[in-house]
Design a protein around this motif. Structure first.
Motif, PDB file in Angstrom:
ATOM      1  N   ALA A   1      13.405   2.705 -29.346  1.00 43.98           N
ATOM      2  CA  ALA A   1      13.635   2.203 -27.988  1.00 43.98           C
ATOM      3  C   ALA A   1      14.036   0.732 -27.967  1.00 43.98           C
ATOM      4  N   ASN A   2      13.931   0.050 -29.098  1.00 40.88           N
ATOM      5  CA  ASN A   2      14.180  -1.402 -29.146  1.00 40.88           C
ATOM      6  C   ASN A   2      15.008  -1.793 -30.362  1.00 40.88           C
ATOM      7  N   LEU A   3      16.055  -1.052 -30.660  1.00 41.22           N
ATOM      8  CA  LEU A   3      16.837  -1.320 -31.873  1.00 41.22           C
ATOM      9  C   LEU A   3      17.410  -2.733 -31.946  1.00 41.22           C
ATOM     10  N   PRO A   4      17.925  -3.315 -30.851  1.00 37.47           N
ATOM     11  CA  PRO A   4      18.415  -4.699 -30.973  1.00 37.47           C
ATOM     12  C   PRO A   4      17.321  -5.681 -31.435  1.00 37.47           C
ATOM     13  N   ALA A   5      16.136  -5.589 -30.849  1.00 37.53           N
ATOM     14  CA  ALA A   5      15.034  -6.482 -31.245  1.00 37.53           C
ATOM     15  C   ALA A   5      14.621  -6.225 -32.691  1.00 37.53           C
ATOM     16  N   ILE A   6      14.645  -4.973 -33.107  1.00 35.02           N
ATOM     17  CA  ILE A   6      14.273  -4.629 -34.482  1.00 35.02           C
ATOM     18  C   ILE A   6      15.278  -5.213 -35.470  1.00 35.02           C
ATOM     19  N   LEU A   7      16.547  -5.150 -35.132  1.00 38.65           N
ATOM     20  CA  LEU A   7      17.557  -5.713 -36.026  1.00 38.65           C
ATOM     21  C   LEU A   7      17.417  -7.235 -36.147  1.00 38.65           C
ATOM     22  N   VAL A   8      17.128  -7.903 -35.055  1.00 43.53           N
ATOM     23  CA  VAL A   8      16.899  -9.358 -35.116  1.00 43.53           C
ATOM     24  C   VAL A   8      15.674  -9.643 -35.985  1.00 43.53           C
ATOM     25  N   ASP A   9      14.605  -8.897 -35.773  1.00 44.03           N
ATOM     26  CA  ASP A   9      13.395  -9.075 -36.582  1.00 44.03           C
ATOM     27  C   ASP A   9      13.710  -8.821 -38.055  1.00 44.03           C
ATOM     28  N   HIS A  10      14.462  -7.777 -38.316  1.00 45.87           N
ATOM     29  CA  HIS A  10      14.815  -7.444 -39.697  1.00 45.87           C
ATOM     30  C   HIS A  10      15.604  -8.595 -40.344  1.00 45.87           C
ATOM     31  N   ALA A  11      16.532  -9.178 -39.621  1.00 47.26           N
ATOM     32  CA  ALA A  11      17.289 -10.309 -40.162  1.00 47.26           C
ATOM     33  C   ALA A  11      16.352 -11.437 -40.584  1.00 47.26           C
ATOM     34  N   HIS A  12      15.407 -11.772 -39.713  1.00 52.81           N
ATOM     35  CA  HIS A  12      14.462 -12.845 -40.045  1.00 52.81           C
ATOM     36  C   HIS A  12      13.603 -12.471 -41.257  1.00 52.81           C
ATOM     37  N   LEU A  13      13.204 -11.213 -41.359  1.00 56.42           N
ATOM     38  CA  LEU A  13      12.386 -10.786 -42.495  1.00 56.42           C
ATOM     39  C   LEU A  13      13.149 -10.901 -43.808  1.00 56.42           C
ATOM     40  N   GLU A  14      14.427 -10.565 -43.798  1.00 54.99           N
ATOM     41  CA  GLU A  14      15.227 -10.699 -45.020  1.00 54.99           C
ATOM     42  C   GLU A  14      15.380 -12.163 -45.415  1.00 54.99           C
ATOM     43  N   ARG A  15      15.594 -13.026 -44.443  1.00 50.46           N
ATOM     44  CA  ARG A  15      15.694 -14.467 -44.717  1.00 50.46           C
ATOM     45  C   ARG A  15      14.386 -14.988 -45.306  1.00 50.46           C
ATOM     46  N   LYS A  16      13.277 -14.571 -44.690  1.00 55.93           N
ATOM     47  CA  LYS A  16      11.960 -15.012 -45.189  1.00 55.93           C
ATOM     48  C   LYS A  16      11.677 -14.456 -46.580  1.00 55.93           C
ATOM     49  N   ALA A  17      12.126 -13.228 -46.844  1.00 51.77           N
ATOM     50  CA  ALA A  17      11.912 -12.634 -48.162  1.00 51.77           C
ATOM     51  C   ALA A  17      12.657 -13.422 -49.241  1.00 51.77           C
ATOM     52  N   ALA A  18      13.855 -13.885 -48.924  1.00 49.88           N
ATOM     53  CA  ALA A  18      14.614 -14.707 -49.873  1.00 49.88           C
ATOM     54  C   ALA A  18      13.880 -16.014 -50.138  1.00 49.88           C
ATOM     55  N   THR A  19      13.418 -16.641 -49.078  1.00 50.58           N
ATOM     56  CA  THR A  19      12.682 -17.898 -49.212  1.00 50.58           C
ATOM     57  C   THR A  19      11.399 -17.698 -50.013  1.00 50.58           C
ATOM     58  N   SER A  20      10.710 -16.609 -49.755  1.00 47.94           N
ATOM     59  CA  SER A  20       9.458 -16.315 -50.467  1.00 47.94           C
ATOM     60  C   SER A  20       9.698 -16.178 -51.967  1.00 47.94           C
ATOM     61  N   ALA A  21      10.765 -15.472 -52.343  1.00 49.05           N
ATOM     62  CA  ALA A  21      11.074 -15.312 -53.770  1.00 49.05           C
ATOM     63  C   ALA A  21      11.311 -16.669 -54.416  1.00 49.05           C
ATOM     64  N   LEU A  22      12.040 -17.535 -53.731  1.00 53.13           N
ATOM     65  CA  LEU A  22      12.296 -18.871 -54.277  1.00 53.13           C
ATOM     66  C   LEU A  22      11.019 -19.705 -54.341  1.00 53.13           C
ATOM     67  N   ASN A  23      10.164 -19.580 -53.348  1.00 55.56           N
ATOM     68  CA  ASN A  23       8.915 -20.349 -53.334  1.00 55.56           C
ATOM     69  C   ASN A  23       7.986 -19.956 -54.478  1.00 55.56           C
TER      70      ASN A  23
END
Length: 190
Positions: free
Chosen positions: A18-40
């Motif tokens: 019911a909220n695919l646009p919000a989920i996609l935005v959340d997913h984008a942020h999670l992928e960005r954070k996952a990249a940062t986490s790996a580097l950290n």
């Protein structure tokens, strides 16, 4: 695959649908954070010899971030602010101080995040098939990567101290079960 002690809530997939646009935005942020986490993770002495693997994960996560950004653009969904995940926040609050303990806890936490992503992406690949084939295929295509990241993080932790990792994994699986039972009305992946 990891045997979680609590299943994803039955109302999660309908809320996502019911909220695919919000989920996609959340997913984008999670992928960005996952990249940062790996580097950290590269700051930990016990992981200096794993920098190439961590860089490879970070690069793959950034590629996923770009893929999600491309989906947002294609669908006319603006990239907007992230909302903090109570589940991820709860996992991170349990990270202990001390270089070695902190490294193990971060690795176990990140393994759980990747494991839950793998699980949820499988649900999305199946659950979206009847309403959005493009997204179903997209999420199905990410499952293996998330599973590999889960395994890599867990193996890295075990290489530091297998007994301590097993003990912390047991702790974090209990914590995950407690956190995942808490209701969250904000549409998000985790």
């Amino acid at each position: 695959m990891l045997l979680f002690r609590e299943k994803v809530s039955a109302d999660w997939l309908p809320m996502v649908k019911a909220n695919l646009p919000a989920i996609l935005v959340d997913h984008a942020h999670l992928e960005r954070k996952a990249a940062t986490s790996a580097l950290n993770l590269e700051k930990y002495r016990d992981l200096y010899d794993r920098v190439d693997e961590l860089n490879a994960i970070a690069i793959e996560e950034l590629q996923h971030f770009q893929l999600v950004l491309n989906l947002l653009k294609k669908r006319g969904i603006p990239f907007s602010q992230p909302y903090p995940s109570p589940w991820i926040t709860g996992l991170m609050r349990a990270v202990r101080n001390g270089n070695r303990y902190q490294a193990i806890d971060h690795l176990v936490s990140f393994a759980l995040i990747e494991g839950r992503s793998c699980e949820k992406f499988q649900f999305l690949a199946e659950g979206l098939r009847s309403i959005d084939v493009e997204l179903a295929d997209f999420y199905g295509g990410l499952v293996e990567s998330e599973g590999n990241h889960y395994a890599t993080y867990l193996l890295m932790a075990k290489a530091i101290d297998e007994e301590e990792t097993d003990r912390r994994l047991d702790f974090y699986l209990d914590l995950d079960a407690k956190l995942i039972r808490q209701p969250n009305s904000i549409p998000m992946l985790h």
